[in-house]
Design an enzyme around this catalytic site. Structure first.
Site, short mmCIF file in Angstrom:
data_model
loop_
_atom_site.label_atom_id
_atom_site.label_comp_id
_atom_site.label_asym_id
_atom_site.label_seq_id
_atom_site.Cartn_x
_atom_site.Cartn_y
_atom_site.Cartn_z
N LYS A 1 0.82 -1.21 0.00
CA LYS A 1 0.00 0.00 0.00
C LYS A 1 0.85 1.27 0.00
O LYS A 1 0.44 2.31 -0.47
CB LYS A 1 -0.94 -0.01 1.20
CG LYS A 1 -2.09 -0.96 0.97
CD LYS A 1 -2.84 -1.26 2.25
CE LYS A 1 -3.72 -2.49 2.07
NZ LYS A 1 -3.05 -3.74 2.41
N ARG A 2 2.03 1.13 0.53
CA ARG A 2 2.91 2.29 0.57
C ARG A 2 3.38 2.72 -0.81
O ARG A 2 3.58 3.90 -1.06
CB ARG A 2 4.14 1.98 1.44
CG ARG A 2 3.91 2.13 2.93
CD ARG A 2 4.99 1.41 3.70
NE ARG A 2 6.31 1.63 3.12
CZ ARG A 2 7.05 2.71 3.28
NH1 ARG A 2 6.60 3.68 4.02
NH2 ARG A 2 8.23 2.81 2.72
#
Length: 485
Positions: free
Chosen positions: A255-256
RNA sequence: GUCCCCAUCGUCUAGCUUGGUUUAGGACUCCAGAUUUUCGAUCUGGUAGCAGGGGUUCAAAUCCCCUUGGGGACACCA
Protein backbone atom coordinates in the site's frame (compact mmCIF):
# COMPACT_ATOMS: atom_id res chain seq x y z
CA UNK A 1 -3.99 -36.96 -29.14
CA UNK A 2 -3.20 -34.57 -26.36
CA UNK A 3 -5.09 -34.14 -23.15
CA UNK A 4 -7.16 -31.05 -22.74
CA UNK A 5 -5.46 -28.19 -20.95
CA UNK A 6 -6.89 -27.42 -17.53
CA UNK A 7 -5.56 -24.59 -15.41
CA UNK A 8 -6.77 -23.06 -12.22
CA UNK A 9 -6.64 -19.90 -10.19
CA UNK A 10 -6.67 -20.83 -6.51
CA UNK A 11 -6.86 -17.72 -4.36
CA UNK A 12 -6.92 -17.71 -0.62
CA UNK A 13 -9.77 -15.48 0.52
CA UNK A 14 -7.83 -13.63 3.17
CA UNK A 15 -8.27 -10.26 1.55
CA UNK A 16 -9.55 -8.51 -1.52
CA UNK A 17 -8.18 -9.44 -4.91
CA UNK A 18 -4.98 -7.54 -5.50
CA UNK A 19 -2.99 -6.67 -8.58
CA UNK A 20 -0.68 -9.66 -8.29
CA UNK A 21 -3.53 -12.10 -7.92
CA UNK A 22 -5.35 -10.52 -10.81
CA UNK A 23 -2.28 -10.91 -13.00
CA UNK A 24 -1.94 -14.58 -12.05
CA UNK A 25 -5.61 -15.16 -12.76
CA UNK A 26 -5.31 -13.32 -16.05
CA UNK A 27 -2.35 -15.36 -17.27
CA UNK A 28 -4.16 -18.57 -16.39
CA UNK A 29 -7.20 -17.33 -18.22
CA UNK A 30 -5.24 -16.26 -21.29
CA UNK A 31 -3.41 -19.55 -21.41
CA UNK A 32 -6.61 -21.57 -20.99
CA UNK A 33 -8.43 -19.67 -23.69
CA UNK A 34 -5.49 -19.77 -26.06
CA UNK A 35 -5.20 -23.52 -25.63
CA UNK A 36 -8.96 -23.98 -25.82
CA UNK A 37 -8.78 -25.51 -22.38
CA UNK A 38 -10.65 -24.99 -19.13
CA UNK A 39 -10.14 -22.34 -16.51
CA UNK A 40 -11.01 -23.53 -13.02
CA UNK A 41 -11.53 -21.35 -9.97
CA UNK A 42 -10.90 -22.94 -6.61
CA UNK A 43 -11.14 -21.21 -3.26
CA UNK A 44 -8.41 -22.20 -0.83
CA UNK A 45 -10.06 -21.28 2.41
CA UNK A 46 -8.13 -23.53 4.76
CA UNK A 47 -6.70 -20.61 6.69
CA UNK A 48 -9.58 -20.41 9.13
CA UNK A 49 -8.20 -17.45 11.02
CA UNK A 50 -7.98 -15.16 8.04
CA UNK A 51 -10.45 -16.37 5.43
CA UNK A 52 -13.66 -14.42 5.12
CA UNK A 53 -16.86 -14.64 3.18
CA UNK A 54 -16.43 -11.02 2.13
CA UNK A 55 -13.07 -11.75 0.59
CA UNK A 56 -14.58 -14.60 -1.42
CA UNK A 57 -17.27 -12.28 -2.73
CA UNK A 58 -14.73 -9.62 -3.53
CA UNK A 59 -12.55 -12.02 -5.46
CA UNK A 60 -15.43 -13.43 -7.48
CA UNK A 61 -16.76 -9.97 -8.15
CA UNK A 62 -13.37 -8.61 -9.19
CA UNK A 63 -12.74 -11.49 -11.57
CA UNK A 64 -16.11 -10.98 -13.16
CA UNK A 65 -15.46 -7.29 -13.52
CA UNK A 66 -12.19 -8.02 -15.28
CA UNK A 67 -14.05 -10.39 -17.57
CA UNK A 68 -12.12 -13.44 -16.47
CA UNK A 69 -14.96 -15.90 -16.56
CA UNK A 70 -14.18 -19.31 -15.19
CA UNK A 71 -15.54 -22.54 -16.56
CA UNK A 72 -15.76 -24.36 -13.25
CA UNK A 73 -15.90 -23.16 -9.70
CA UNK A 74 -18.07 -21.14 -7.33
CA UNK A 75 -21.32 -20.17 -8.92
CA UNK A 76 -20.59 -22.37 -11.89
CA UNK A 77 -20.33 -25.88 -10.57
CA UNK A 78 -18.49 -28.50 -12.58
CA UNK A 79 -17.60 -32.16 -12.56
CA UNK A 80 -14.69 -31.82 -10.14
CA UNK A 81 -16.28 -30.02 -7.22
CA UNK A 82 -16.68 -28.98 -4.56
CA UNK A 83 -14.51 -25.97 -5.33
CA UNK A 84 -14.12 -24.74 -1.78
CA UNK A 85 -11.41 -26.62 0.07
CA UNK A 86 -13.28 -26.57 3.36
CA UNK A 87 -15.85 -28.79 1.69
CA UNK A 88 -13.21 -31.33 0.76
CA UNK A 89 -11.79 -32.11 4.18
CA UNK A 90 -12.64 -35.81 4.10
CA UNK A 91 -10.75 -36.26 0.87
CA UNK A 92 -7.58 -34.78 2.29
CA UNK A 93 -7.89 -36.85 5.39
CA UNK A 94 -8.17 -40.11 3.52
CA UNK A 95 -5.09 -39.36 1.44
CA UNK A 96 -3.18 -38.37 4.56
CA UNK A 97 -4.08 -41.65 6.22
CA UNK A 98 -2.99 -43.52 3.15
CA UNK A 99 0.44 -41.89 3.46
CA UNK A 100 0.45 -42.71 7.14
CA UNK A 101 -0.30 -46.33 6.39
CA UNK A 102 2.53 -46.50 3.90
CA UNK A 103 4.93 -44.95 6.38
CA UNK A 104 5.41 -41.89 4.20
CA UNK A 105 3.95 -39.66 6.89
CA UNK A 106 3.81 -39.74 10.65
CA UNK A 107 2.14 -38.17 13.64
CA UNK A 108 3.99 -35.38 15.38
CA UNK A 109 3.07 -34.35 18.91
CA UNK A 110 5.27 -31.29 19.28
CA UNK A 111 3.32 -28.24 20.32
CA UNK A 112 3.55 -24.96 18.41
CA UNK A 113 5.17 -23.44 21.49
CA UNK A 114 7.91 -26.06 21.63
CA UNK A 115 8.52 -25.63 17.92
CA UNK A 116 8.74 -21.87 18.17
CA UNK A 117 11.15 -22.15 21.06
CA UNK A 118 13.36 -24.59 19.23
CA UNK A 119 13.37 -22.38 16.17
CA UNK A 120 14.46 -19.42 18.22
CA UNK A 121 17.32 -21.40 19.66
CA UNK A 122 18.32 -22.62 16.23
CA UNK A 123 18.46 -19.13 14.85
CA UNK A 124 20.51 -17.91 17.79
CA UNK A 125 22.81 -20.87 17.55
CA UNK A 126 23.21 -20.34 13.86
CA UNK A 127 21.99 -23.71 12.68
CA UNK A 128 19.07 -24.54 10.36
CA UNK A 129 15.72 -23.55 11.90
CA UNK A 130 13.74 -26.41 10.40
CA UNK A 131 11.85 -29.10 12.27
CA UNK A 132 14.25 -31.52 13.97
CA UNK A 133 12.23 -34.66 13.28
CA UNK A 134 11.75 -35.30 16.94
CA UNK A 135 8.63 -37.41 16.45
CA UNK A 136 9.76 -39.07 13.26
CA UNK A 137 10.68 -42.39 14.79
CA UNK A 138 8.55 -42.62 17.89
CA UNK A 139 8.15 -46.16 19.16
CA UNK A 140 4.61 -47.52 19.47
CA UNK A 141 4.96 -47.18 23.25
CA UNK A 142 6.01 -43.56 23.07
CA UNK A 143 3.15 -42.83 20.75
CA UNK A 144 0.67 -44.56 22.97
CA UNK A 145 1.99 -42.52 25.87
CA UNK A 146 1.48 -39.23 23.99
CA UNK A 147 -1.97 -40.34 22.97
CA UNK A 148 -2.84 -41.14 26.58
CA UNK A 149 -1.73 -37.66 27.56
CA UNK A 150 -4.19 -36.40 24.98
CA UNK A 151 -1.54 -34.39 23.18
CA UNK A 152 -2.57 -32.66 20.02
CA UNK A 153 -0.97 -34.04 16.89
CA UNK A 154 -0.29 -33.08 13.32
CA UNK A 155 0.60 -35.27 10.37
CA UNK A 156 4.01 -34.64 8.91
CA UNK A 157 5.50 -35.80 5.65
CA UNK A 158 8.65 -37.89 5.84
CA UNK A 159 11.12 -36.18 3.53
CA UNK A 160 14.16 -37.80 2.04
CA UNK A 161 17.75 -37.01 2.89
CA UNK A 162 19.04 -38.08 -0.46
CA UNK A 163 18.85 -36.91 -4.01
CA UNK A 164 17.68 -33.78 -5.70
CA UNK A 165 14.32 -32.76 -7.01
CA UNK A 166 14.27 -31.15 -10.39
CA UNK A 167 11.58 -28.90 -11.77
CA UNK A 168 11.29 -28.25 -15.44
CA UNK A 169 9.59 -24.93 -15.14
CA UNK A 170 7.70 -23.58 -18.12
CA UNK A 171 9.02 -20.08 -17.65
CA UNK A 172 12.23 -20.64 -15.73
CA UNK A 173 13.62 -23.83 -17.19
CA UNK A 174 15.39 -26.39 -15.05
CA UNK A 175 15.55 -25.66 -11.33
CA UNK A 176 17.08 -28.05 -8.83
CA UNK A 177 16.69 -28.45 -5.11
CA UNK A 178 18.61 -30.67 -2.70
CA UNK A 179 16.14 -32.90 -0.90
CA UNK A 180 18.10 -32.73 2.31
CA UNK A 181 17.17 -29.08 2.66
CA UNK A 182 13.50 -29.96 2.93
CA UNK A 183 12.16 -30.39 6.40
CA UNK A 184 9.37 -32.73 7.43
CA UNK A 185 6.53 -30.38 6.70
CA UNK A 186 2.99 -30.53 8.03
CA UNK A 187 0.25 -32.11 5.94
CA UNK A 188 -2.67 -32.00 8.35
CA UNK A 189 -2.88 -29.56 11.21
CA UNK A 190 -4.00 -30.49 14.69
CA UNK A 191 -7.39 -29.06 13.75
CA UNK A 192 -7.74 -31.68 11.05
CA UNK A 193 -7.52 -29.05 8.34
CA UNK A 194 -4.85 -29.58 5.70
CA UNK A 195 -2.12 -27.10 4.94
CA UNK A 196 -1.91 -25.38 1.59
CA UNK A 197 0.95 -27.50 0.40
CA UNK A 198 -1.04 -30.71 0.80
CA UNK A 199 -4.56 -29.67 -0.16
CA UNK A 200 -3.20 -27.92 -3.20
CA UNK A 201 -1.57 -31.10 -4.51
CA UNK A 202 -4.59 -33.29 -3.83
CA UNK A 203 -6.96 -30.89 -5.55
CA UNK A 204 -4.80 -30.18 -8.55
CA UNK A 205 -4.56 -33.90 -9.11
CA UNK A 206 -8.21 -34.65 -8.52
CA UNK A 207 -9.27 -31.74 -10.68
CA UNK A 208 -7.02 -32.93 -13.50
CA UNK A 209 -5.05 -29.71 -13.60
CA UNK A 210 -2.45 -29.97 -16.36
CA UNK A 211 -0.57 -26.70 -15.90
CA UNK A 212 0.06 -24.93 -12.65
CA UNK A 213 0.66 -21.28 -13.39
CA UNK A 214 1.28 -19.35 -10.22
CA UNK A 215 3.40 -16.69 -8.62
CA UNK A 216 7.12 -16.95 -8.13
CA UNK A 217 6.72 -17.08 -4.37
CA UNK A 218 5.59 -20.69 -4.84
CA UNK A 219 8.71 -21.83 -6.64
CA UNK A 220 10.36 -22.91 -3.43
CA UNK A 221 7.26 -24.88 -2.44
CA UNK A 222 7.38 -26.86 -5.62
CA UNK A 223 9.99 -29.46 -4.62
CA UNK A 224 7.91 -30.32 -1.55
CA UNK A 225 4.86 -30.68 -3.69
CA UNK A 226 6.66 -32.80 -6.25
CA UNK A 227 7.70 -35.13 -3.47
CA UNK A 228 4.05 -35.38 -2.53
CA UNK A 229 2.98 -36.12 -6.08
CA UNK A 230 5.50 -38.94 -6.12
CA UNK A 231 4.53 -40.30 -2.72
CA UNK A 232 0.88 -40.32 -3.69
CA UNK A 233 1.55 -41.88 -7.06
CA UNK A 234 0.09 -38.90 -8.91
CA UNK A 235 1.35 -37.91 -12.33
CA UNK A 236 3.13 -34.58 -12.38
CA UNK A 237 1.55 -31.50 -13.93
CA UNK A 238 3.61 -28.82 -15.65
CA UNK A 239 4.68 -25.86 -13.58
CA UNK A 240 5.12 -22.27 -14.67
CA UNK A 241 6.20 -19.67 -12.15
CA UNK A 242 5.41 -16.07 -12.94
CA UNK A 243 7.73 -13.39 -11.71
CA UNK A 244 6.32 -11.03 -9.19
CA UNK A 245 4.95 -7.56 -9.60
CA UNK A 246 6.93 -5.06 -7.59
CA UNK A 247 6.20 -1.58 -6.38
CA UNK A 248 8.23 1.45 -7.41
CA UNK A 249 10.60 0.70 -4.54
CA UNK A 250 11.36 -2.68 -6.12
CA UNK A 251 9.74 -4.43 -3.20
CA UNK A 252 6.64 -6.54 -3.11
CA UNK A 253 3.75 -4.31 -4.08
CA UNK A 254 2.36 -2.75 -0.94
CA UNK A 255 0.00 0.00 0.00
CA UNK A 256 2.91 2.29 0.57
CA UNK A 257 4.16 2.08 -2.96
CA UNK A 258 0.86 2.09 -4.78
CA UNK A 259 -2.61 0.73 -4.65
CA UNK A 260 -2.71 -3.03 -4.46
CA UNK A 261 -6.40 -3.71 -4.34
CA UNK A 262 -8.30 -4.03 -7.56
CA UNK A 263 -11.16 -2.15 -5.94
CA UNK A 264 -9.10 0.97 -5.88
CA UNK A 265 -8.65 0.92 -9.65
CA UNK A 266 -12.25 0.14 -10.16
CA UNK A 267 -13.37 3.05 -8.01
CA UNK A 268 -10.95 5.45 -9.65
CA UNK A 269 -12.51 4.59 -12.96
CA UNK A 270 -9.97 2.46 -14.74
CA UNK A 271 -11.63 0.38 -17.41
CA UNK A 272 -11.33 -3.38 -17.00
CA UNK A 273 -10.21 -3.71 -20.62
CA UNK A 274 -7.40 -1.24 -20.02
CA UNK A 275 -6.35 -2.98 -16.83
CA UNK A 276 -6.34 -6.34 -18.58
CA UNK A 277 -4.28 -4.90 -21.39
CA UNK A 278 -1.82 -3.35 -18.98
CA UNK A 279 -1.56 -6.39 -16.71
CA UNK A 280 -1.01 -8.71 -19.65
CA UNK A 281 2.08 -6.69 -20.51
CA UNK A 282 3.57 -7.14 -17.08
CA UNK A 283 5.80 -10.10 -17.77
CA UNK A 284 4.59 -10.86 -21.23
CA UNK A 285 4.87 -9.20 -24.59
CA UNK A 286 4.82 -9.79 -28.30
CA UNK A 287 7.98 -9.71 -30.38
CA UNK A 288 6.79 -6.39 -31.78
CA UNK A 289 6.39 -4.95 -28.28
CA UNK A 290 2.78 -4.23 -29.08
CA UNK A 291 1.23 -1.91 -26.52
CA UNK A 292 -2.44 -1.66 -27.34
CA UNK A 293 -4.65 -4.54 -28.28
CA UNK A 294 -8.00 -4.28 -29.96
CA UNK A 295 -9.61 -6.77 -27.60
CA UNK A 296 -8.98 -9.54 -25.11
CA UNK A 297 -9.46 -11.92 -28.00
CA UNK A 298 -6.40 -10.45 -29.66
CA UNK A 299 -4.38 -10.94 -26.49
CA UNK A 300 -5.62 -14.51 -26.19
CA UNK A 301 -4.66 -15.20 -29.78
CA UNK A 302 -1.14 -13.88 -29.31
CA UNK A 303 -0.48 -15.11 -25.79
CA UNK A 304 2.04 -17.84 -25.06
CA UNK A 305 3.82 -19.01 -21.95
CA UNK A 306 7.10 -19.21 -23.86
CA UNK A 307 7.01 -15.45 -24.24
CA UNK A 308 6.56 -14.83 -20.53
CA UNK A 309 9.61 -13.10 -19.12
CA UNK A 310 11.49 -14.19 -16.05
CA UNK A 311 12.31 -10.87 -14.51
CA UNK A 312 10.03 -9.15 -12.08
CA UNK A 313 8.07 -6.17 -13.32
CA UNK A 314 7.46 -2.90 -11.59
CA UNK A 315 3.93 -1.61 -11.65
CA UNK A 316 3.95 1.75 -13.41
CA UNK A 317 0.74 3.63 -12.89
CA UNK A 318 1.71 6.36 -15.33
CA UNK A 319 1.66 3.92 -18.16
CA UNK A 320 -1.65 2.53 -16.94
CA UNK A 321 -3.02 6.07 -16.94
CA UNK A 322 -1.94 6.59 -20.49
CA UNK A 323 -3.42 3.27 -21.52
CA UNK A 324 -6.68 3.95 -19.75
CA UNK A 325 -6.88 7.27 -21.56
CA UNK A 326 -6.45 5.43 -24.83
CA UNK A 327 -9.26 3.06 -23.96
CA UNK A 328 -11.52 5.91 -22.88
CA UNK A 329 -10.96 7.57 -26.23
CA UNK A 330 -12.02 4.41 -28.00
CA UNK A 331 -15.33 4.29 -26.18
CA UNK A 332 -18.51 5.36 -27.93
CA UNK A 333 -20.01 8.48 -26.39
CA UNK A 334 -23.14 6.61 -25.37
CA UNK A 335 -21.17 4.10 -23.35
CA UNK A 336 -18.76 6.62 -21.85
CA UNK A 337 -21.70 8.66 -20.67
CA UNK A 338 -23.26 5.64 -19.05
CA UNK A 339 -19.97 4.80 -17.30
CA UNK A 340 -19.37 8.30 -16.08
CA UNK A 341 -22.84 8.94 -14.69
CA UNK A 342 -22.33 7.14 -11.38
CA UNK A 343 -19.31 9.30 -10.64
CA UNK A 344 -21.22 12.49 -11.29
CA UNK A 345 -24.11 11.30 -9.18
CA UNK A 346 -21.85 10.35 -6.33
CA UNK A 347 -20.47 13.87 -6.20
CA UNK A 348 -23.99 15.29 -6.42
CA UNK A 349 -23.19 16.93 -9.70
CA UNK A 350 -25.87 15.09 -11.56
CA UNK A 351 -29.45 15.18 -10.35
CA UNK A 352 -30.72 12.75 -12.91
CA UNK A 353 -33.21 14.91 -14.76
CA UNK A 354 -30.66 16.46 -17.08
CA UNK A 355 -31.19 16.23 -20.81
CA UNK A 356 -29.49 13.09 -22.04
CA UNK A 357 -28.30 14.63 -25.30
CA UNK A 358 -26.86 17.59 -23.43
CA UNK A 359 -25.06 15.29 -21.02
CA UNK A 360 -23.54 13.32 -23.86
CA UNK A 361 -22.18 16.52 -25.37
CA UNK A 362 -20.64 17.51 -22.05
CA UNK A 363 -18.99 14.12 -21.76
CA UNK A 364 -17.78 14.31 -25.35
CA UNK A 365 -15.99 17.57 -24.57
CA UNK A 366 -14.02 15.89 -21.80
CA UNK A 367 -13.45 12.53 -23.44
CA UNK A 368 -9.95 13.18 -24.69
CA UNK A 369 -8.94 14.89 -21.48
CA UNK A 370 -9.81 12.36 -18.80
CA UNK A 371 -7.49 9.50 -17.97
CA UNK A 372 -9.85 7.88 -15.49
CA UNK A 373 -13.62 8.00 -15.30
CA UNK A 374 -13.60 9.71 -11.92
CA UNK A 375 -11.71 12.67 -13.36
CA UNK A 376 -14.90 13.80 -15.04
CA UNK A 377 -15.98 15.20 -11.69
CA UNK A 378 -12.96 17.46 -11.41
CA UNK A 379 -12.90 18.53 -15.03
CA UNK A 380 -16.56 19.07 -15.80
CA UNK A 381 -18.03 20.17 -12.48
CA UNK A 382 -18.73 23.71 -13.71
CA UNK A 383 -21.31 22.36 -16.13
CA UNK A 384 -23.40 21.10 -13.24
CA UNK A 385 -22.75 23.45 -10.35
CA UNK A 386 -25.02 26.42 -9.85
CA UNK A 387 -22.30 28.18 -7.88
CA UNK A 388 -18.84 27.57 -9.22
CA UNK A 389 -15.66 28.15 -7.30
CA UNK A 390 -12.92 30.31 -8.71
CA UNK A 391 -9.28 29.44 -8.76
CA UNK A 392 -7.63 32.23 -6.84
CA UNK A 393 -4.58 32.39 -9.02
CA UNK A 394 -6.67 32.44 -12.17
CA UNK A 395 -8.72 35.36 -10.88
CA UNK A 396 -5.60 37.29 -9.94
CA UNK A 397 -3.71 36.70 -13.16
CA UNK A 398 -6.47 36.70 -15.75
CA UNK A 399 -9.41 38.66 -14.40
CA UNK A 400 -7.80 41.45 -12.42
CA UNK A 401 -6.18 43.06 -15.38
CA UNK A 402 -6.60 46.40 -17.02
CA UNK A 403 -9.38 46.42 -19.61
CA UNK A 404 -10.87 43.03 -18.78
CA UNK A 405 -14.08 44.49 -17.49
CA UNK A 406 -14.63 46.47 -20.68
CA UNK A 407 -14.12 43.39 -22.84
CA UNK A 408 -16.43 41.20 -20.79
CA UNK A 409 -19.14 43.87 -20.83
CA UNK A 410 -18.89 44.15 -24.58
CA UNK A 411 -19.13 40.41 -24.99
CA UNK A 412 -22.00 40.04 -22.57
CA UNK A 413 -24.01 42.75 -24.26
CA UNK A 414 -23.68 41.04 -27.61
CA UNK A 415 -24.55 37.67 -26.15
CA UNK A 416 -27.65 38.86 -24.37
CA UNK A 417 -29.91 38.83 -27.41
CA UNK A 418 -27.91 36.51 -29.60
CA UNK A 419 -30.12 34.18 -31.57
CA UNK A 420 -29.46 31.35 -31.88
CA UNK A 421 -26.93 30.67 -29.13
CA UNK A 422 -24.61 28.16 -30.74
CA UNK A 423 -20.92 27.35 -30.98
CA UNK A 424 -20.77 29.20 -34.29
CA UNK A 425 -22.66 32.30 -33.24
CA UNK A 426 -20.94 32.86 -29.92
CA UNK A 427 -17.62 32.50 -31.66
CA UNK A 428 -18.39 34.88 -34.50
CA UNK A 429 -19.59 37.50 -32.04
CA UNK A 430 -16.39 37.06 -30.08
CA UNK A 431 -14.27 37.39 -33.21
CA UNK A 432 -16.05 40.59 -34.10
CA UNK A 433 -15.34 42.14 -30.72
CA UNK A 434 -11.72 41.06 -30.95
CA UNK A 435 -11.43 42.81 -34.30
CA UNK A 436 -13.31 45.92 -33.23
CA UNK A 437 -11.34 46.43 -30.05
CA UNK A 438 -8.12 45.46 -31.80
CA UNK A 439 -7.16 42.98 -29.14
CA UNK A 440 -5.74 39.50 -29.27
CA UNK A 441 -8.07 36.54 -29.15
CA UNK A 442 -6.72 35.48 -25.81
CA UNK A 443 -7.59 38.83 -24.27
CA UNK A 444 -11.24 37.93 -24.55
CA UNK A 445 -11.11 34.18 -24.44
CA UNK A 446 -9.04 33.73 -21.30
CA UNK A 447 -11.00 36.01 -18.98
CA UNK A 448 -14.27 34.66 -20.32
CA UNK A 449 -13.17 31.12 -19.55
CA UNK A 450 -12.23 32.01 -16.00
CA UNK A 451 -15.53 33.82 -15.55
CA UNK A 452 -17.51 30.85 -16.81
CA UNK A 453 -15.56 27.93 -15.37
CA UNK A 454 -13.47 29.41 -12.59
CA UNK A 455 -10.36 27.98 -14.16
CA UNK A 456 -7.79 28.66 -16.84
CA UNK A 457 -7.92 25.19 -18.26
CA UNK A 458 -10.71 23.30 -19.91
CA UNK A 459 -12.41 22.49 -23.19
CA UNK A 460 -12.75 24.91 -26.07
CA UNK A 461 -14.47 28.05 -24.86
CA UNK A 462 -17.15 28.32 -27.51
CA UNK A 463 -18.14 24.67 -27.26
CA UNK A 464 -18.44 25.01 -23.56
CA UNK A 465 -20.51 28.18 -23.82
CA UNK A 466 -22.98 26.58 -26.16
CA UNK A 467 -23.51 23.79 -23.66
CA UNK A 468 -23.73 26.10 -20.69
CA UNK A 469 -26.44 28.03 -22.48
CA UNK A 470 -27.24 31.70 -22.61
CA UNK A 471 -28.78 32.05 -19.19
CA UNK A 472 -25.89 30.59 -17.22
CA UNK A 473 -23.32 32.29 -19.40
CA UNK A 474 -24.83 35.74 -18.86
CA UNK A 475 -25.31 35.12 -15.15
CA UNK A 476 -21.69 34.15 -14.64
CA UNK A 477 -20.40 37.02 -16.75
CA UNK A 478 -22.56 39.48 -14.80
CA UNK A 479 -21.23 38.22 -11.55
CA UNK A 480 -17.62 38.79 -12.57
CA UNK A 481 -18.37 42.15 -14.17
CA UNK A 482 -19.95 43.32 -10.92
CA UNK A 483 -17.06 42.01 -8.95
CA UNK A 484 -14.56 43.86 -11.09
CA UNK A 485 -16.31 47.20 -10.62
C1' G B 1 22.13 -17.41 8.07
C1' U B 2 20.54 -21.34 4.25
C1' C B 3 18.20 -22.38 -0.42
C1' C B 4 16.04 -20.61 -4.93
C1' C B 5 15.07 -16.96 -8.75
C1' C B 6 16.30 -12.56 -11.60
C1' A B 7 19.61 -8.73 -14.15
C1' U B 8 18.80 -4.34 -21.75
C1' C B 9 16.94 3.30 -21.23
C1' G B 10 13.83 5.96 -14.70
C1' U B 11 9.64 2.13 -16.00
C1' C B 12 7.36 -1.97 -19.33
C1' U B 13 9.89 -4.45 -22.98
C1' A B 14 12.11 -6.25 -28.39
C1' G B 15 16.75 -8.43 -29.54
C1' C B 16 19.39 -13.58 -26.34
C1' U B 17 17.14 -20.13 -27.95
C1' U B 18 20.25 -20.75 -33.46
C1' G B 19 26.93 -15.21 -31.41
C1' G B 20 28.05 -11.27 -36.77
C1' U B 21 22.25 -8.24 -40.50
C1' U B 22 22.54 -3.26 -33.94
C1' U B 23 25.08 3.60 -34.89
C1' A B 24 20.79 -1.89 -29.34
C1' G B 25 14.25 -1.11 -31.68
C1' G B 26 9.30 0.25 -29.61
C1' A B 27 6.08 2.19 -25.61
C1' C B 28 5.20 5.16 -20.93
C1' U B 29 7.40 9.29 -18.41
C1' C B 30 10.42 13.68 -19.17
C1' C B 31 12.30 17.78 -22.47
C1' A B 32 11.86 20.75 -27.10
C1' G B 33 9.17 22.21 -31.44
C1' A B 34 4.50 22.28 -34.37
C1' U B 35 -0.78 22.90 -33.84
C1' U B 36 -4.64 25.17 -30.66
C1' U B 37 -8.28 30.33 -27.36
C1' U B 38 -5.98 27.50 -22.28
C1' C B 39 -5.26 22.40 -20.58
C1' G B 40 -5.45 18.11 -22.95
C1' A B 41 -5.19 15.36 -27.35
C1' U B 42 -2.34 14.96 -31.79
C1' C B 43 2.18 15.24 -34.88
C1' U B 44 7.65 15.83 -35.16
C1' G B 45 12.23 15.55 -32.76
C1' G B 46 15.35 14.67 -28.41
C1' U B 47 17.60 12.85 -23.57
C1' A B 48 18.37 8.07 -21.59
C1' G B 49 20.19 1.36 -21.38
C1' C B 50 23.19 -4.11 -22.40
C1' A B 51 25.26 -3.86 -13.55
C1' G B 52 30.81 -4.91 -13.03
C1' G B 53 34.86 -8.23 -13.94
C1' G B 54 36.89 -12.38 -16.17
C1' G B 55 36.78 -16.01 -19.92
C1' U B 56 35.26 -18.77 -24.87
C1' U B 57 35.50 -16.79 -30.02
C1' C B 58 38.02 -13.84 -35.80
C1' A B 59 33.43 -11.70 -33.49
C1' A B 60 29.23 -11.38 -27.28
C1' A B 61 23.63 -7.62 -25.20
C1' U B 62 23.55 -12.70 -27.02
C1' C B 63 27.48 -18.66 -24.55
C1' C B 64 30.30 -19.93 -19.58
C1' C B 65 32.20 -18.43 -14.63
C1' C B 66 32.71 -15.01 -10.59
C1' U B 67 31.31 -10.54 -8.08
C1' U B 68 27.66 -7.08 -7.06
C1' G B 69 22.72 -5.69 -6.78
C1' G B 70 17.50 -6.88 -6.35
C1' G B 71 13.62 -10.26 -5.18
C1' G B 72 11.44 -14.66 -3.06
C1' A B 73 11.18 -18.87 0.26
C1' C B 74 12.71 -21.12 4.83
C1' A B 75 5.00 -21.53 9.63
C1' C B 76 -0.07 -26.14 12.37
C1' C B 77 -0.18 -18.62 5.99
C1' A B 78 -1.15 -19.38 1.26
Amino acid sequence: MTTKVRVRFAPSPTGNLHIGGARTALFNYLFARHEKGNFVLRIEDTDRARSTKEAVENILDSLRWLGLDWDEGPGKGGDFGPYYQMERLETYKSYAHELLKQGKAYFCYCSPEELAERKKEALQGGYPPGYNRKCRNLSPEERAEKEREGKEKVIRFRTSDAGTTEINDLVRGKVQFENILLEDFVLIRSSGIPTFIFANVIDDNLMNITHIIRGDEHLSNTPRQILLYQALGFSLPSFGHLSMILGSDRKKLSKRTGATSLDWYRQKGYLPQALVNYLSLLGWGTSESQELFSSVEEIIRKFSLEAVSKNPAIFDIQKLDWMNGQYIKRLGIEELTRLVEPYLKEKNLLRGDEDKEWLKKVVALEQERIKTLSQITEYADFFFLSEITYDEKAVRKVLRKEGVSRILIAYRDKLKDLEPFTVETVESVARKIIADLEIKGGALIHPTRVALTGRTVGPGLFELMALLGREVTIKRLDKIINMLD
